[in-house]
Design a protein around this motif. Structure first.
Motif, PDB file in Angstrom:
ATOM      1  N   VAL A 189      -2.833  15.586  13.573  1.00  0.00           N
ATOM      2  CA  VAL A 189      -1.862  15.071  12.286  1.00  0.00           C
ATOM      3  C   VAL A 189      -2.268  13.747  12.369  1.00  0.00           C
ATOM      4  N   LEU A 190      -1.722  12.813  13.101  1.00  0.00           N
ATOM      5  CA  LEU A 190      -1.562  11.547  13.156  1.00  0.00           C
ATOM      6  C   LEU A 190      -3.152  10.709  13.042  1.00  0.00           C
ATOM      7  N   ALA A 191      -4.191  11.392  13.790  1.00  0.00           N
ATOM      8  CA  ALA A 191      -5.540  11.100  13.534  1.00  0.00           C
ATOM      9  C   ALA A 191      -6.033  11.295  12.144  1.00  0.00           C
ATOM     10  N   GLU A 192      -5.423  12.240  11.479  1.00  0.00           N
ATOM     11  CA  GLU A 192      -6.005  12.552  10.020  1.00  0.00           C
ATOM     12  C   GLU A 192      -5.544  11.516   9.284  1.00  0.00           C
ATOM     13  N   TRP A 193      -4.006  10.912   9.604  1.00  0.00           N
ATOM     14  CA  TRP A 193      -3.376   9.909   8.801  1.00  0.00           C
ATOM     15  C   TRP A 193      -4.459   8.573   8.995  1.00  0.00           C
ATOM     16  N   ARG A 194      -4.747   8.375  10.376  1.00  0.00           N
ATOM     17  CA  ARG A 194      -5.412   7.117  10.460  1.00  0.00           C
ATOM     18  C   ARG A 194      -6.619   7.048   9.859  1.00  0.00           C
ATOM     19  N   SER A 195      -7.293   8.282   9.609  1.00  0.00           N
ATOM     20  CA  SER A 195      -8.632   8.499   8.843  1.00  0.00           C
ATOM     21  C   SER A 195      -8.600   7.982   7.489  1.00  0.00           C
ATOM     22  N   ARG A 196      -7.364   8.011   6.687  1.00  0.00           N
ATOM     23  CA  ARG A 196      -7.296   7.811   5.442  1.00  0.00           C
ATOM     24  C   ARG A 196      -7.102   6.315   5.350  1.00  0.00           C
ATOM     25  N   GLN A 197      -6.833   5.667   5.984  1.00  0.00           N
ATOM     26  CA  GLN A 197      -6.547   4.424   6.061  1.00  0.00           C
ATOM     27  C   GLN A 197      -7.495   3.330   5.872  1.00  0.00           C
ATOM     28  N   GLY A 198      -8.308   3.544   4.854  1.00  0.00           N
ATOM     29  CA  GLY A 198      -9.200   2.563   4.267  1.00  0.00           C
ATOM     30  C   GLY A 198      -8.828   1.749   3.282  1.00  0.00           C
ATOM     31  N   PRO A 199      -9.718   0.869   2.697  1.00  0.00           N
ATOM     32  CA  PRO A 199      -9.339  -0.078   1.439  1.00  0.00           C
ATOM     33  C   PRO A 199      -8.486   0.522   0.339  1.00  0.00           C
ATOM     34  N   ASN A 200      -9.083   1.522  -0.198  1.00  0.00           N
ATOM     35  CA  ASN A 200      -8.544   2.411  -1.344  1.00  0.00           C
ATOM     36  C   ASN A 200      -7.169   2.982  -0.995  1.00  0.00           C
ATOM     37  N   GLN A 201      -6.954   3.277   0.125  1.00  0.00           N
ATOM     38  CA  GLN A 201      -5.405   3.882   0.651  1.00  0.00           C
ATOM     39  C   GLN A 201      -4.667   2.679   0.588  1.00  0.00           C
ATOM     40  N   ARG A 202      -5.223   1.611   1.273  1.00  0.00           N
ATOM     41  CA  ARG A 202      -3.936   0.429   1.329  1.00  0.00           C
ATOM     42  C   ARG A 202      -4.005  -0.265   0.125  1.00  0.00           C
ATOM     43  N   LEU A 203      -4.794  -0.076  -0.948  1.00  0.00           N
ATOM     44  CA  LEU A 203      -4.502  -0.522  -2.466  1.00  0.00           C
ATOM     45  C   LEU A 203      -3.522   0.296  -2.958  1.00  0.00           C
ATOM     46  N   GLU A 204      -3.558   1.526  -2.822  1.00  0.00           N
ATOM     47  CA  GLU A 204      -2.666   2.478  -3.321  1.00  0.00           C
ATOM     48  C   GLU A 204      -1.166   2.496  -2.841  1.00  0.00           C
ATOM     49  N   ASP A 205      -1.334   2.094  -1.569  1.00  0.00           N
ATOM     50  CA  ASP A 205       0.075   1.750  -1.025  1.00  0.00           C
ATOM     51  C   ASP A 205       0.766   0.349  -1.803  1.00  0.00           C
ATOM     52  N   GLN A 206      -0.097  -0.315  -2.151  1.00  0.00           N
ATOM     53  CA  GLN A 206       0.514  -1.830  -2.771  1.00  0.00           C
ATOM     54  C   GLN A 206       1.055  -1.300  -4.294  1.00  0.00           C
ATOM     55  N   TYR A 207       0.047  -0.372  -5.098  1.00  0.00           N
ATOM     56  CA  TYR A 207       0.680  -0.337  -6.302  1.00  0.00           C
ATOM     57  C   TYR A 207       1.422   1.241  -6.662  1.00  0.00           C
ATOM     58  N   LEU A 208       1.165   2.069  -6.009  1.00  0.00           N
ATOM     59  CA  LEU A 208       1.945   3.506  -6.419  1.00  0.00           C
ATOM     60  C   LEU A 208       3.489   3.063  -6.165  1.00  0.00           C
ATOM     61  N   VAL A 234       2.290  -0.184 -17.690  1.00  0.00           N
ATOM     62  CA  VAL A 234       2.231  -0.745 -16.523  1.00  0.00           C
ATOM     63  C   VAL A 234       0.680  -1.087 -16.253  1.00  0.00           C
ATOM     64  N   LEU A 235       0.474  -2.438 -15.816  1.00  0.00           N
ATOM     65  CA  LEU A 235      -0.874  -2.925 -15.669  1.00  0.00           C
ATOM     66  C   LEU A 235      -1.082  -3.536 -14.186  1.00  0.00           C
ATOM     67  N   ILE A 236      -2.431  -2.948 -13.771  1.00  0.00           N
ATOM     68  CA  ILE A 236      -2.625  -3.363 -12.346  1.00  0.00           C
ATOM     69  C   ILE A 236      -4.002  -3.508 -12.094  1.00  0.00           C
ATOM     70  N   LEU A 237      -4.312  -4.688 -11.618  1.00  0.00           N
ATOM     71  CA  LEU A 237      -5.628  -5.272 -11.161  1.00  0.00           C
ATOM     72  C   LEU A 237      -5.776  -5.243  -9.627  1.00  0.00           C
ATOM     73  N   THR A 238      -6.967  -4.665  -9.349  1.00  0.00           N
ATOM     74  CA  THR A 238      -7.204  -4.790  -7.794  1.00  0.00           C
ATOM     75  C   THR A 238      -8.506  -5.347  -7.602  1.00  0.00           C
ATOM     76  N   GLY A 239      -8.802  -5.802  -6.388  1.00  0.00           N
ATOM     77  CA  GLY A 239     -10.071  -6.530  -6.003  1.00  0.00           C
ATOM     78  C   GLY A 239     -10.052  -7.038  -4.720  1.00  0.00           C
ATOM     79  N   PRO A 240     -11.199  -7.669  -4.063  1.00  0.00           N
ATOM     80  CA  PRO A 240     -11.339  -8.329  -2.778  1.00  0.00           C
ATOM     81  C   PRO A 240     -10.252  -9.497  -2.725  1.00  0.00           C
TER      82      PRO A 240
END
Length: 505
Positions: free
Chosen positions: A150-169, A448-454
């Motif tokens: 289960v923890l490995a599955e959690w780690r596999s999702r920690q890409g840039p899209n997930q990290r951005l979601e963690d910021q704006y959700l 709600v306004l959200i901008l994302t990028g590099p």
């Protein structure tokens, strides 16, 4: 079922019909079943155990354990110790893999099996479902082994899209229980959860009044019904069951945020506008008036997004993907959304062009030709589905029936859906569309306004104030008159595959 003369406003309390080819029932303990004979593929049956319980039912000490319990269902049950279940499934030719045989969401957990139609395999498949419902073992050694999976599955999702979601959700869903109950859970709890804590969730929420058995395939549904009654009817009823409903209130204040990540590949802009509604929008219509509203909103969404095609087909298009329209968020809270994926240099232009389209339609409505063509496109798609009904795979039927159960929605046949839609579309006018268009809220405090990028290009993103000012300027100005000939041609064009993005659908 046809609606004669469409006196459907008389039928405002009447729910949509269910597919008469599906045999349904409810046992005294509350468990429901949905059975349908289907011969694609011949010789097989699709089985589902659907449970109206997921991460929303977790308490603060169980974050992620609904998903963990789902994993444990494949690590030993009453009749299949340890790896015997996986060995049995693989030896029976069942496809097996992560997210293939089960999934956990906010409000449901669904287990899936394909079995051969002969009585030995069919009955053994039902035994597996019964074990998942009442007999998961939670062997301590297996729990420790699966904890790492289960923890490995959690780690596999920690890409840039997930990290951005963690910021704006947290910005978008502040105050929502769903934000606090993401199905993947809390790694600290997953690492240390005891066997007893896992069992507490399982025993509390895996109960017959929240369960359904779905069986679709090359089967004798009368004989199978008797077996389901015999096997699952012996599960004890729950006395004084805890309700599973929760409020999903969200702070409506205007908010904005820029989110960046070192590995983000492109820029995105999201504008979410919450709607005022007396109750959540269902995932699908339940009554005839709801179907009328559902179709009106989808006509609006489709025609509005069709107008983006001419922007997409420019030599140097302003965006890679874009979407506009009504939808529902996690909790079926009504929302209007604007979204675009593009580069930093084009982000402001893309936002402006999309918002201009919204305002043009708000001022001028659609053309009658646009509406007629979109209605026909809906009907063509539904007629194709209705004509393909006899060749639809059992897995598709089983998934539809599982969704109907967990979401409390009717299960129409493709032919019923086509006939009812045909009748209702005939009565939807531009005046109906005007009501949908008018519903785009003018209250700027609900946005709600959200901008994302590099991360490296953060300074190249437009300021949030600049974007707000741009939206206000467009909204307050008189849009240029539409070229109706041009828009008529646009409406005639087919949708480019994969190029128009619908945020909530």
């Amino acid at each position: 079922m046809m609606i004669c003369g469409l006196g459907w406003f008389r039928l405002s309390a009447q729910t949509l019909p269910n597919d008469p080819s599906v045999r349904t029932g409810q046992l005294p303990n509350g468990l429901r079943y949905y059975l349908k004979a289907n011969h694609k593929p011949a010789g097989y049956a699709e089985l589902r155990l659907a449970i109206k319980a997921g991460s929303l039912q977790e308490n603060n000490k169980q974050l992620g354990l609904a998903h963990f319990v789902e994993h444990m269902a494949f690590n030993g049950t009453r009749h299949f110790p340890k790896n015997e279940l996986i060995n049995y499934l693989e030896s029976s030719g069942v496809r097996f893999g992560a997210d293939l045989n089960a999934y956990t969401s906010f409000g449901e957990t669904v287990y899936q099996l394909q079995v051969r139609k002969d009585s030995t395999h069919l009955h053994k498949g039902l035994l597996v479902l019964e074990d998942w419902a009442t007999g998961i073992s939670f062997d301590p050694k297996e729990v420790e082994k699966e904890r790492g999976v289960v923890l490995a599955e959690w780690r596999s999702r920690q890409g840039p899209n997930q990290r951005l979601e963690d910021q704006y959700l947290p910005l978008l869903y502040r105050g929502s229980r769903r934000l606090q109950r993401l199905p993947i859970g809390d790694t600290a709890i997953i690492k240390h959860a005891s066997v007893a804590t896992l069992q507490q969730y399982y025993q509390k929420w895996y109960r017959p009044d929240l369960m359904a058995i779905v069986a679709v395939g090359d089967i004798d549904i009368i004989a199978l019904e008797q077996e389901i009654i015999r096997r699952f009817g012996r599960i004890p009823s729950v006395k004084g069951p805890k309700p599973r409903t929760y409020s999903n209130n969200i702070n409506p204040q205007r908010r904005e945020k820029i989110c960046t990540d070192p590995e983000a590949a492109f820029c995105q802009a999201f504008l979410y506008i919450r709607q005022k509604a007396k109750k959540p929008w269902p995932l699908a219509a339940r009554t005839y008036p709801e179907m009328h509203e559902f179709l009106s909103r989808n006509l609006y969404n489709s025609m509005l997004n069709r107008r983006l095609i001419r922007l997409q087909q420019q030599a140097d298009p302003p965006f890679t993907f874009a979407g506009l329209g009504y939808g529902s968020d996690w909790g079926q809270n009504p929302m209007f959304s604007l979204s675009t994926f593009t580069s930093e240099a084009k982000l402001t232009t893309a936002i402006a062009l999309l918002w201009q389209e919204v305002q043009k339609v708000k001022q001028q409505n659609f053309a009658s030709g646009e509406l007629a063509r979109q209605k026909q496109e809906f009907l063509n798609a539904l007629l194709q589905q209705a004509n393909a009904e006899e060749t639809t795979a059992s897995a598709a039927w089983a998934n539809q029936l599982s969704d109907a159960f967990v979401n409390d929605i009717p299960h129409l046949s493709p032919r019923q859906r086509y006939e009812i839609t045909q009748e209702l579309l005939g009565k939807i006018t531009l005046d109906d569309l005007a009501k949908v268009i008018k519903a785009v809220p003018e209250n700027k405090n609900s946005r709600v306004l959200i901008l994302t990028g590099p991360e490296k290009n953060r300074t190249k993103l437009p300021s949030l104030n600049k974007v707000w000012q741009l939206l206000d300027s467009i909204e307050n100005s008189a849009p240029q008159l539409l070229d109706t000939t041009q828009n008529s041609n646009i409406a005639d064009q087919p949708y480019p595959s994969g190029q128009v993005h619908y945020p909530f659908h």
